[in-house]
Design a protein around this motif. Structure first.
Motif, PDB file in Angstrom:
ATOM      1  N   GLN A 131       8.442  35.725  -7.848  1.00 49.64           N
ATOM      2  CA  GLN A 131       7.610  34.595  -7.745  1.00 49.64           C
ATOM      3  C   GLN A 131       8.370  33.592  -6.749  1.00 49.64           C
ATOM      4  O   GLN A 131       9.412  33.333  -6.700  1.00 49.64           O
ATOM      5  N   VAL A 132       7.315  32.890  -6.086  1.00 45.41           N
ATOM      6  CA  VAL A 132       7.725  32.032  -4.931  1.00 45.41           C
ATOM      7  C   VAL A 132       6.928  30.685  -5.225  1.00 45.41           C
ATOM      8  O   VAL A 132       5.750  30.569  -5.635  1.00 45.41           O
ATOM      9  N   ASN A 133       7.749  29.531  -5.676  1.00 40.19           N
ATOM     10  CA  ASN A 133       7.137  28.445  -5.622  1.00 40.19           C
ATOM     11  C   ASN A 133       7.489  27.208  -4.705  1.00 40.19           C
ATOM     12  O   ASN A 133       8.799  26.838  -4.663  1.00 40.19           O
ATOM     13  N   PRO A 134       6.786  27.093  -3.809  1.00 42.24           N
ATOM     14  CA  PRO A 134       7.072  26.037  -2.676  1.00 42.24           C
ATOM     15  C   PRO A 134       6.542  24.677  -2.952  1.00 42.24           C
ATOM     16  O   PRO A 134       5.664  24.429  -3.839  1.00 42.24           O
ATOM     17  N   LEU A 135       7.218  23.556  -2.561  1.00 42.47           N
ATOM     18  CA  LEU A 135       6.945  22.383  -2.807  1.00 42.47           C
ATOM     19  C   LEU A 135       7.066  21.489  -1.467  1.00 42.47           C
ATOM     20  O   LEU A 135       8.003  21.486  -1.070  1.00 42.47           O
ATOM     21  N   LEU A 136       6.056  20.769  -1.200  1.00 38.43           N
ATOM     22  CA  LEU A 136       6.132  19.643   0.193  1.00 38.43           C
ATOM     23  C   LEU A 136       5.291  18.303  -0.375  1.00 38.43           C
ATOM     24  O   LEU A 136       4.525  18.423  -0.983  1.00 38.43           O
ATOM     25  N   ARG A 137       6.192  17.376  -0.167  1.00 34.82           N
ATOM     26  CA  ARG A 137       5.537  15.829  -0.441  1.00 34.82           C
ATOM     27  C   ARG A 137       6.033  14.874   0.403  1.00 34.82           C
ATOM     28  O   ARG A 137       7.321  14.777   0.666  1.00 34.82           O
ATOM     29  N   ASN A 144       0.770  -1.100  -0.260  1.00 36.95           N
ATOM     30  CA  ASN A 144      -0.034   0.098   0.104  1.00 36.95           C
ATOM     31  C   ASN A 144       1.004   1.259   0.232  1.00 36.95           C
ATOM     32  O   ASN A 144       1.835   1.358   0.772  1.00 36.95           O
ATOM     33  N   ASN A 145       0.716   2.245  -1.053  1.00 30.36           N
ATOM     34  CA  ASN A 145       1.288   3.163  -1.079  1.00 30.36           C
ATOM     35  C   ASN A 145       0.458   4.562  -1.112  1.00 30.36           C
ATOM     36  O   ASN A 145      -0.387   4.759  -1.912  1.00 30.36           O
ATOM     37  N   GLY A 146       0.970   5.333  -0.030  1.00 30.44           N
ATOM     38  CA  GLY A 146      -0.236   6.785   0.187  1.00 30.44           C
ATOM     39  C   GLY A 146       1.073   7.879   0.021  1.00 30.44           C
ATOM     40  O   GLY A 146       2.113   7.839   0.418  1.00 30.44           O
ATOM     41  N   SER A 147       0.514   8.984  -0.692  1.00 37.63           N
ATOM     42  CA  SER A 147       1.233  10.202  -0.750  1.00 37.63           C
ATOM     43  C   SER A 147       0.180  11.460  -0.677  1.00 37.63           C
ATOM     44  O   SER A 147      -0.909  11.477  -0.759  1.00 37.63           O
ATOM     45  N   VAL A 148       0.857  12.508  -0.088  1.00 39.23           N
ATOM     46  CA  VAL A 148       0.307  13.588  -0.128  1.00 39.23           C
ATOM     47  C   VAL A 148       1.344  14.697  -0.419  1.00 39.23           C
ATOM     48  O   VAL A 148       2.367  14.490  -0.331  1.00 39.23           O
ATOM     49  N   ALA A 149       0.868  15.654  -1.462  1.00 41.03           N
ATOM     50  CA  ALA A 149       1.765  16.744  -1.891  1.00 41.03           C
ATOM     51  C   ALA A 149       0.972  18.189  -1.857  1.00 41.03           C
ATOM     52  O   ALA A 149      -0.197  18.158  -2.053  1.00 41.03           O
ATOM     53  N   PHE A 150       1.913  19.229  -1.725  1.00 40.46           N
ATOM     54  CA  PHE A 150       1.183  20.610  -1.852  1.00 40.46           C
ATOM     55  C   PHE A 150       2.393  21.080  -2.583  1.00 40.46           C
ATOM     56  O   PHE A 150       3.445  21.351  -2.516  1.00 40.46           O
ATOM     57  N   ARG A 151       1.813  22.151  -3.514  1.00 43.06           N
ATOM     58  CA  ARG A 151       2.733  22.701  -4.503  1.00 43.06           C
ATOM     59  C   ARG A 151       1.867  24.057  -4.846  1.00 43.06           C
ATOM     60  O   ARG A 151       0.901  24.134  -5.116  1.00 43.06           O
ATOM     61  N   GLY A 152       2.733  25.259  -4.824  1.00 38.45           N
ATOM     62  CA  GLY A 152       2.030  26.546  -5.082  1.00 38.45           C
ATOM     63  C   GLY A 152       2.775  27.528  -5.876  1.00 38.45           C
ATOM     64  O   GLY A 152       3.898  27.140  -6.254  1.00 38.45           O
TER      65      GLY A 152
END
Length: 186
Positions: free
Chosen positions: A59-65, A43-51
């Motif tokens: 220009q600001v580009n964050p990424l969390l995964r 079982n593989n689960g993921s959550v990501a946030f990109r803006g």
């Protein structure tokens, strides 16, 4: 012999203003009718946030995964856990410079097993093992004459490979500094 692998997968992206929240799930099952001790499921689960944000002229580009994978085996009562974490930030200045910072870590808690003597169809867990590989990268790109087609990038990257094995402590560190000259024509 009949081996069957199934892998249902779903990923949902939820837009929130100028950001995207992504949720994912995957299930993999391997049925081995020839050798049932080799059957697995994961079982593989993921959550990501990109803006993408504009703050003034920046220009600001964050990424969390974050991703977690749990693999189970029919032959033992334990499983493997693999984790991936990533965080990145790109800052694009109004003129001349782009800054980027990235941290990632891949790690796993693994088990080691072996057949029980005189009972080759029974397996025992003999101990945990695993690894952790954190890495960081920092880069600065200078756009010559503020031209995106001509740039120089200077970056620093550090990688660690940490292993956890019974009776062994092993550490390998890799450091790297690079200078890259890029000329792009469009």
């Amino acid at each position: 012999a009949d081996r069957v692998t199934r892998a249902p997968f779903v990923e949902v992206g939820i837009p929130i203003g100028s950001t995207v929240l992504t949720l994912g799930y995957e299930h993999r099952a391997n049925q081995d009718r020839l050798n049932p001790e080799n059957q697995t499921s994961a079982n593989n689960g993921s959550v990501a946030f990109r803006g993408i944000f504009n703050l003034g002229d920046w220009q600001v580009n964050p990424l969390l995964r974050y991703e977690h994978n749990r693999e189970l085996f029919d032959r033992v009562l334990t499983g493997n856990n693999t984790r991936t974490m990533q965080a990145a930030l790109i800052l694009d200045a109004p003129r001349y410079f782009t800054f980027d910072v990235m941290y990632r870590q891949v790690g796993a808690t693994l088990f080691q097993d072996r057949p029980v003597p005189l009972q080759p169809t029974i397996f025992e867990v003999i101990g945990p093992s695993g690894f952790r590989r954190p890495a960081v990268r920092v880069g600065v790109t200078y756009k010559l004459l503020n031209d995106e087609n001509r740039s120089v990038t200077v970056s620093y990257e550090r990688n660690n490979n940490l292993f956890a094995l019974p009776g062994q402590d092993f550490l390998e560190r890799v450091m790297q500094v690079t200078v890259v000259w890029r000329i792009r024509r469009q």
